[in-house]
Design an enzyme around this catalytic site. Structure first.
Site, short mmCIF file in Angstrom:
data_model
loop_
_atom_site.label_atom_id
_atom_site.label_comp_id
_atom_site.label_asym_id
_atom_site.label_seq_id
_atom_site.Cartn_x
_atom_site.Cartn_y
_atom_site.Cartn_z
CG HIS A 17 -1.88 1.11 1.27
ND1 HIS A 17 -1.53 2.38 1.66
CD2 HIS A 17 -3.20 1.17 0.96
CE1 HIS A 17 -2.58 3.18 1.60
NE2 HIS A 17 -3.62 2.45 1.17
CG ASP A 19 -0.81 6.06 2.99
OD1 ASP A 19 -0.28 6.97 2.32
OD2 ASP A 19 -2.03 6.00 3.20
CE LYS A 20 1.18 0.68 7.54
NZ LYS A 20 2.00 1.05 8.68
CD GLU A 45 7.22 12.65 8.86
OE1 GLU A 45 6.41 11.86 8.32
OE2 GLU A 45 7.23 12.88 10.08
CD GLU A 58 13.29 17.40 11.18
OE1 GLU A 58 12.78 17.88 10.14
OE2 GLU A 58 12.66 16.69 11.97
CE LYS A 171 -7.51 0.43 1.93
NZ LYS A 171 -8.18 1.74 1.68
CG PHE A 241 -6.50 -3.18 -7.15
CD1 PHE A 241 -5.60 -2.18 -7.50
CD2 PHE A 241 -6.64 -3.47 -5.80
CE1 PHE A 241 -4.86 -1.50 -6.56
CE2 PHE A 241 -5.90 -2.80 -4.83
CZ PHE A 241 -5.01 -1.82 -5.21
CG ASP A 249 -4.02 7.07 -3.43
OD1 ASP A 249 -3.84 8.28 -3.64
OD2 ASP A 249 -4.75 6.63 -2.53
CB ALA A 250 0.26 10.42 -3.45
NE ARG A 255 -1.62 9.48 3.27
CZ ARG A 255 -1.68 10.02 2.05
NH1 ARG A 255 -2.08 11.27 1.89
NH2 ARG A 255 -1.35 9.30 1.00
CE LYS A 256 -4.22 3.55 4.80
NZ LYS A 256 -4.23 4.98 4.42
CE LYS A 276 6.75 10.76 14.84
NZ LYS A 276 5.44 10.99 15.49
CE LYS A 280 12.49 12.26 17.25
NZ LYS A 280 13.96 12.23 17.18
CG ASP A 282 4.39 10.97 18.95
OD1 ASP A 282 3.60 11.22 19.88
OD2 ASP A 282 4.66 11.79 18.06
#
Length: 396
Positions: A17, A19-20, A45, A58, A171, A241, A249-250, A255-256, A276, A280, A282
């Protein structure tokens, strides 16, 4: 009173995918840098589109261990190769890759670094959640666990050559029926998978043909009896598909986050994980919260456990620890909270030391979920251990 009979849905996405793809590239760079210098800081990122990848962010690393843009781009290209992208619109050999990664802000660094008069602080403010439930042996919510498993089995078959018509992007979605608060059957299964345009004989691949390919993986992923005559199936419901991944798709890192955690069965804090380093919170505090919640359930102290941790940038100790057992606790929840605080240090340094997080173990987390996985010998998924259960039991 908790709802006892209901339907609940979670989705997963494959390693291909878009995003992945970006999450995995970001974490592959994290691993590459931590292998050079375990105390390095990273915030990476990645964005991807048709035959184009851009890395931003960074890094704080010593001059002796510094990595070049060329090295970072090579890591990204190798990640794309391992996922399996060799298509006209996104090919590991020919896609353009640019790195705009630069040195970490000195203002951020001074808040995080330890000094004579202060302990190492959190890398940012924020809230993090961990969750565990006894509805599966992995102590994960059933819908997300089985949605991940479907796609992992499909990916393994694609990589091995057993399913040559499948392509990387996919998906899944599982809607579970709960009775008495327990998952008992799959109400609806959704699978959309990228595929070749034609089969080995040259015939156009139809949705029915794709369903024949996918069905055994779905059946193998779910417990026996969970799929029945009333289960509704949607396989490639659009009918075709072929164009997939970043060409279709970008993609973007982070995002997931619901796919990464509990499929919506529990809250998620404000931040993504991938890209990260473990200073971090998060990332590291979300892992610690899962570790603690899982051990609470493994100890039999509750059937379900949600833990929230909160931090301020530059401050070592968490601002608050919140425990919610949704009325399933066998002991006073206040005692569980006290036992949690006493069982491990929840400073950024304490978490990293307890779970052994300063090592290159992150790319493997960036697809098919950060939780519900088996602990690995090299320290991967250390937050899935249940080695604190006895200590928690003794403390309450």
């Amino acid at each position: 009173m908790s709802l006892e009979n209901y339907l609940f849905t979670s989705e997963s996405v494959s390693e291909g995918h878009p995003d992945k793809v970006c999450d995995q590239i970001s974490d592959a760079v994290v691993d590459y840098i931590l292998a050079r210098e375990p105390e390095a800081r990273t915030a990476i990122e990645t964005a991807a589109t048709t035959n184009k990848v851009v890395l931003m962010g960074e890094v704080k690393i010593s001059e002796d261990s510094a990595v070049t843009p060329e090295e970072i781009c090579a890591v990204a290209r190798d990640t794309i190769r391992k996922i399996g992208y060799a298509q006209k619109g996104f090919h590991f050999r020919t896609c353009s890759i640019d790195s705009y990664i630069h040195e970490q802000s000195a203002d951020i660094a001074q808040g995080v670094d330890a000094a004579e008069n202060k302990d190492e602080g959190a890398g940012d403010q924020g809230i993090m959640f961990g969750y565990a439930t006894d509805e599966t042996p992995e102590l994960m919510p059933a819908p997300i666990l089985y949605a991940h498993r479907i796609l992992r089995l499909m990916a393994e078959a694609r990589h091995s050559g057993a399913a040559p018509l499948l392509q990387p992007d996919a998906k899944s979605q599982v809607t579970m029926e709960y009775r008495g608060g327990v998952p008992v059957r799959a109400d609806t299964i959704v699978v959309s998978t990228q595929h070749t345009a034609r089969d080995a004989a040259g015939a156009e691949l139809t949705s029915d043909a794709v369903r024949e390919i996918v069905t055994p993986f779905v059946q193998a992923a779910l417990p026996e009896g969970f799929i029945d005559a009333r289960t509704v199936w949607h396989v490639n419901p659009t009918g075709r598909f072929v164009i997939g991944g970043p060409d279709g798709d970008a993609g973007l890192t982070g995002r997931k986050i619901i796919v990464d955690t509990y499929g919506g069965a529990a809250p998620h804090g404000g931040g993504a994980f991938s890209g990260k380093d473990p200073t971090k919170v998060d990332r590291s505090a979300a892992y610690a919260a899962r570790y603690l919640a899982k051990n609470v359930v493994a100890a039999g102290l509750a059937k379900r456990c949600l833990i929230q941790l909160s931090y301020a940038i530059g401050v070592a100790e968490p601002l608050a620890v919140y425990v919610d057992t949704n009325g399933t606790a066998e002991v006073d929840p206040a005692k569980i909270e006290k036992a949690i605080r006493e069982s491990m240090s929840l400073t950024p340094r304490g978490i990293r030391t307890h779970l052994g997080l300063n090592r290159p173990i992150y790319q493997r987390t960036a697809a098919y979920g950060h939780f519900g996985r088996a602990p690995e010998a090299d320290g991967g998924f250390a937050w899935e251990r249940t080695d604190l259960a006895e200590a928690l039991k003794a403390a309450v």
